[in-house]
Write an enzyme that holds these catalytic residues in place. Sequence first.
Site, short mmCIF file in Angstrom:
data_model
loop_
_atom_site.label_atom_id
_atom_site.label_comp_id
_atom_site.label_asym_id
_atom_site.label_seq_id
_atom_site.Cartn_x
_atom_site.Cartn_y
_atom_site.Cartn_z
N ALA A 1 9.28 -7.02 2.00
CA ALA A 1 8.92 -7.72 0.82
C ALA A 1 9.51 -8.81 0.54
O ALA A 1 8.82 -9.84 -0.24
CB ALA A 1 9.46 -6.54 -0.19
N TYR B 1 12.54 -3.39 2.23
CA TYR B 1 12.70 -4.45 1.52
C TYR B 1 12.91 -5.81 2.31
O TYR B 1 12.50 -6.80 1.53
CB TYR B 1 14.35 -4.13 1.17
CG TYR B 1 15.52 -5.14 0.42
CD1 TYR B 1 15.24 -5.18 -0.97
CD2 TYR B 1 16.04 -5.90 1.16
CE1 TYR B 1 15.97 -6.02 -1.48
CE2 TYR B 1 16.96 -6.69 0.33
CZ TYR B 1 17.03 -6.96 -0.76
OH TYR B 1 17.69 -7.96 -1.61
#
Length: 270
Positions: free
Chosen positions: A172, A169
Amino acid sequence: MRQQQQQTATDSGDSALPPCAVVTGAGGRIGGATLEVLADRLPERWRLVSVDRRPHPHVPDGLRMRVHHRAVDLTDVAATEELFRDLADLFEVRHVMAVAGGADPHDGGRSGFELPDPTVFHAGVGANLLMPYHVFHAAHGVMRHVPGDRSVTFCSSVNALGAWGRPAYSAAKAGLIALARTLAVATAPEGIRVNAVAPGSVVAPDGTLGREEDPAVVAELRRSIPLGKPATPDDVARAFAALALDLTHVTGQTLVVDGGQDARRRTPKV
């Protein structure tokens, strides 16, 4: 002068098609709040497009006449392109808020700092970096032909800025910040602005933060917020609206909405 600037930012001129703002991930807390804030800010002529995988996400009763919902899997490139081609037949697509995404609880485990399985990592990057690019690419194909001020705003995270855990996460969301800067330069000659909002910990109705379930992690994150309280979905939604409607000379930037969390970064306990 201020009224004239607002008119320029929100009116689409003489087009027969009504202007619209698109919110992906509209079935989630931040996406839903963004729909409500935009509905309050935009003139009646504007339409709002709610995009979510769920076929019937909750839409407040007062918004039903203005909101057009589309159930689309945005990980599907062809379906995403088709969505925006369809919208271009109905509306002038002027602002897009790419909110869809989120952390997988298996990414980093209970503490957030455990190494995810490569399959989990790939999925996390797909949902939080590749999917927003699918949205941008499809939106750009129709927005480039629309006159006036236009914008795409990504949903990054304070995880992109420091050691907050959730490796896939975080990677990204950091990629989205770089992507926004690069795309902002590429599309500036067309008048399309590209920015990102980076929320910190956002409170859920049950008092937890984001998708964190471990009480110790939730307590640690709460202590990390200098303002003493987590963001609400409405706090983040107002940032999306500001970048689309008010800050019309801002592009390639990331607006952090974290109550000062990034100034007091979380580190793993060893």
